[in-house]
Design an enzyme around this catalytic site. Structure first.
Site, mmCIF file in Angstrom:
data_model
loop_
_atom_site.group_PDB
_atom_site.id
_atom_site.type_symbol
_atom_site.label_atom_id
_atom_site.label_comp_id
_atom_site.label_asym_id
_atom_site.label_seq_id
_atom_site.Cartn_x
_atom_site.Cartn_y
_atom_site.Cartn_z
ATOM 1 N N TYR A 41 -23.654 20.601 17.530
ATOM 2 C CA TYR A 41 -24.360 20.010 18.638
ATOM 3 C C TYR A 41 -23.147 19.257 19.664
ATOM 4 O O TYR A 41 -22.430 18.505 19.349
ATOM 5 C CB TYR A 41 -25.130 18.723 17.964
ATOM 6 C CG TYR A 41 -26.206 19.358 17.236
ATOM 7 C CD1 TYR A 41 -26.915 20.510 17.074
ATOM 8 C CD2 TYR A 41 -26.980 18.296 16.073
ATOM 9 C CE1 TYR A 41 -27.796 20.937 16.492
ATOM 10 C CE2 TYR A 41 -27.839 19.025 15.456
ATOM 11 C CZ TYR A 41 -28.426 20.230 15.466
ATOM 12 O OH TYR A 41 -29.385 20.680 14.802
ATOM 13 N N LEU A 212 -41.895 16.459 17.410
ATOM 14 C CA LEU A 212 -42.663 15.862 18.673
ATOM 15 C C LEU A 212 -42.813 16.874 19.511
ATOM 16 O O LEU A 212 -43.321 16.701 20.732
ATOM 17 C CB LEU A 212 -41.666 14.733 19.333
ATOM 18 C CG LEU A 212 -41.538 13.434 18.387
ATOM 19 C CD1 LEU A 212 -40.604 12.474 19.230
ATOM 20 C CD2 LEU A 212 -42.563 12.699 17.963
HETATM 21 N N1 LIG Z 1 -32.256 22.934 12.135
HETATM 22 C C1 LIG Z 1 -32.232 23.707 13.248
HETATM 23 O O1 LIG Z 1 -31.957 24.953 13.409
HETATM 24 C C2 LIG Z 1 -32.755 22.769 14.276
HETATM 25 C C3 LIG Z 1 -32.957 23.162 15.592
HETATM 26 C C4 LIG Z 1 -33.422 22.225 16.613
HETATM 27 C C5 LIG Z 1 -33.104 20.851 16.339
HETATM 28 N N2 LIG Z 1 -32.766 20.340 15.345
HETATM 29 C C6 LIG Z 1 -32.635 18.975 14.697
HETATM 30 O O2 LIG Z 1 -34.102 18.227 14.722
HETATM 31 C C7 LIG Z 1 -33.939 17.371 15.698
HETATM 32 C C8 LIG Z 1 -34.922 17.418 16.417
HETATM 33 O O3 LIG Z 1 -35.471 18.398 17.327
HETATM 34 P P1 LIG Z 1 -35.801 18.298 18.831
HETATM 35 O O4 LIG Z 1 -35.080 17.456 19.421
HETATM 36 O O5 LIG Z 1 -36.059 19.700 19.268
HETATM 37 O O6 LIG Z 1 -37.261 17.714 18.612
HETATM 38 P P2 LIG Z 1 -38.434 16.662 19.141
HETATM 39 O O7 LIG Z 1 -38.320 15.435 18.423
HETATM 40 O O8 LIG Z 1 -39.744 17.584 19.086
HETATM 41 O O9 LIG Z 1 -37.992 16.563 20.523
HETATM 42 C C9 LIG Z 1 -37.138 15.807 21.231
HETATM 43 C C10 LIG Z 1 -36.323 16.324 22.464
HETATM 44 O O10 LIG Z 1 -37.360 16.545 23.471
HETATM 45 C C11 LIG Z 1 -37.174 15.901 24.462
HETATM 46 N N3 LIG Z 1 -38.334 14.970 25.387
HETATM 47 C C12 LIG Z 1 -38.623 15.176 26.401
HETATM 48 N N4 LIG Z 1 -39.762 14.564 26.662
HETATM 49 C C13 LIG Z 1 -40.124 13.932 25.225
HETATM 50 C C14 LIG Z 1 -41.150 13.064 25.123
HETATM 51 N N5 LIG Z 1 -42.174 12.731 25.897
HETATM 52 N N6 LIG Z 1 -41.412 12.509 23.893
HETATM 53 C C15 LIG Z 1 -40.375 12.890 23.097
HETATM 54 N N7 LIG Z 1 -39.152 13.858 23.378
HETATM 55 C C16 LIG Z 1 -38.956 14.263 24.568
HETATM 56 C C17 LIG Z 1 -36.180 14.743 23.990
HETATM 57 O O11 LIG Z 1 -35.345 14.255 25.147
HETATM 58 P P3 LIG Z 1 -35.000 12.603 25.091
HETATM 59 O O12 LIG Z 1 -33.690 12.544 24.164
HETATM 60 O O13 LIG Z 1 -34.573 12.346 26.539
HETATM 61 O O14 LIG Z 1 -36.146 11.835 24.667
HETATM 62 C C18 LIG Z 1 -35.427 15.423 23.137
HETATM 63 O O15 LIG Z 1 -34.494 16.373 23.596
HETATM 64 C C19 LIG Z 1 -32.862 17.689 16.613
HETATM 65 O O16 LIG Z 1 -32.235 16.235 17.069
HETATM 66 C C20 LIG Z 1 -31.927 18.208 15.548
HETATM 67 O O17 LIG Z 1 -31.088 17.236 15.029
HETATM 68 C C21 LIG Z 1 -32.419 21.310 14.050
#
Ligand SMILES: NC(=O)c1ccc[n+]([C@@H]2O[C@H](COP(=O)([O-])OP(=O)(O)OC[C@H]3O[C@@H](n4cnc5c(N)ncnc54)[C@H](OP(=O)(O)O)[C@@H]3O)[C@@H](O)[C@H]2O)c1
Length: 298
Positions: A41, A212
């Site tokens: 990351y 989310l």
């Molecule tokens: N195992 C894997 O292959 C894998 C892959 C991807 C992710 N992950 C892990 O899972 C976690 C969550 O994944 P994700 O970040 O894709 O999930 P998420 O919680 O669905 O989305 C959060 C992301 O969306 C952005 N975002 C934009 N508008 C938003 C809103 N209105 N509300 C909430 N978020 C908004 C956030 O930016 P802001 O920070 O600016 O709010 C953040 O970058 C990651 O942090 C990582 O630790 C694992």
């Protein structure tokens, strides 16, 4: 994944550390004490700024759990991105993560993605070494199927305790696959068959990444699912973010959302998912699912 500044090798800054600190404080306020990382990351900077936050706050390490991952090499210059679960790579990446995180032990290490060239016996040897040396307490996988978990577990004396997969109201194939099982609509669904059931039966925690839906239902854009999430939030005196997480948590497989926002106000909007049990009724859960899929169930 949102901590540490740009996705490149430029050094992180003091403001990146402040950003991480604010996110960690908001998480703790919201009742969240487990933090998900990966060596890749922000090219290691997510772990590094988190390590800086730990160094600033005495006693914090003992209050939280740290999960990280290894197994992916990012693309850089003319080298393609690839997966690497060779034993020496696992051992080296984990030692680097420990140094960046400024901790002696990782609570849970996940193998980030399957490496088709990896030998399960070799992976197991590396994991046993890390466990015996006291560097990692528990192990799990990510983006893997039940069959892949079973194959690896057969070589391991230590139980695999986590599978982290993409699951959300937008990425619904984890639930669609089981319901459309004998219909043509099931073709093309990406979720590995039987994985939900396998994990639930074996006591393997299912973690949902992307829970989310990256803001798809909470960014202010109207849609039937976003409108319903808002309405349900009002009814249950909570936020639409919590409703989206409750939707995952309502499933009996015991799904644990891995919230990705690093913005304090959005983290706080998830608080009720950490401190209150899901309140969605049977009917509300279905209504939200049907609103998101945009078509009635078969
Ligand atoms: N195992 C894997 O292959 C894998 C892959 C991807 C992710 N992950 C892990 O899972 C976690 C969550 O994944 P994700 O970040 O894709 O999930 P998420 O919680 O669905 O989305 C959060 C992301 O969306 C952005 N975002 C934009 N508008 C938003 C809103 N209105 N509300 C909430 N978020 C908004 C956030 O930016 P802001 O920070 O600016 O709010 C953040 O970058 C990651 O942090 C990582 O630790 C694992």
């Amino acid at each position: 994944m949102g901590l540490g500044g740009a996705w490149d090798r430029t050094p992180y800054t003091a403001s990146d550390i402040d950003h991480a600190e604010a996110a960690v404080e908001a998480a703790l306020d919201a009742g969240i004490t487990r933090f998900d990382h990966a060596d890749i990351y922000r090219f290691g900077k997510s772990e590094a700024v988190f390590g800086e936050v730990l160094a600033r706050a005495s006693g914090l390490r003992e209050r939280i759990e740290i999960q990280t991952k290894c197994g992916i090499r990012l693309a850089e210059d003319d080298r393609p991105g690839l997966y690497d679960l060779r034993a020496d790579t696992i051992l080296a990446r984990v030692r680097e993560s420990l140094a960046r995180l400024r901790t002696d032990v990782i609570d849970t290490l996940l193998l980030h993605r399957p490496d088709p060239l990896a030998d399960p016996d070799e992976i197991a040897k590396a994991l046993h070494t890390l466990h015996d040396e006291g560097l990692v307490r528990r192990f799990g996988v990510s983006n893997m199927s039940a069959a892949q978990i079973t194959r690896l577990q057969a070589c391991l004396d230590i139980p695999l305790t986590v599978d982290q997969l993409e699951m959300s109201l937008a990425r619904r194939d984890w639930v669609e696959a089981g319901v459309l099982v004998n219909t043509p609509a099931a073709a093309g669904l990406g979720f590995p068959e039987g994985t939900l059931e396998h994990c639930a039966a074996q006591g393997i925690e299912l973690q949902a990444w992307g829970p989310l839906a990256r803001g798809r239902y909470t960014n202010g854009e109207p849609s039937p699912a976003a409108d319903l999430a808002r309405k349900l939030a009002r009814r249950h005196d909570t936020t639409p973010e919590t409703v989206l997480l409750w939707w995952l948590q309502r499933h009996p497989a015991g799904i644990v959302p891995v919230v990705g926002t690093s913005r304090p106000e959005r983290i706080r909007a998830c608080r009720d998912a950490a401190v209150r049990t899901t309140e969605l009724s049977h009917e509300e859960w279905y209504e939200l699912w049907i609103a998101a899929r945009g078509a009635p169930l078969p």
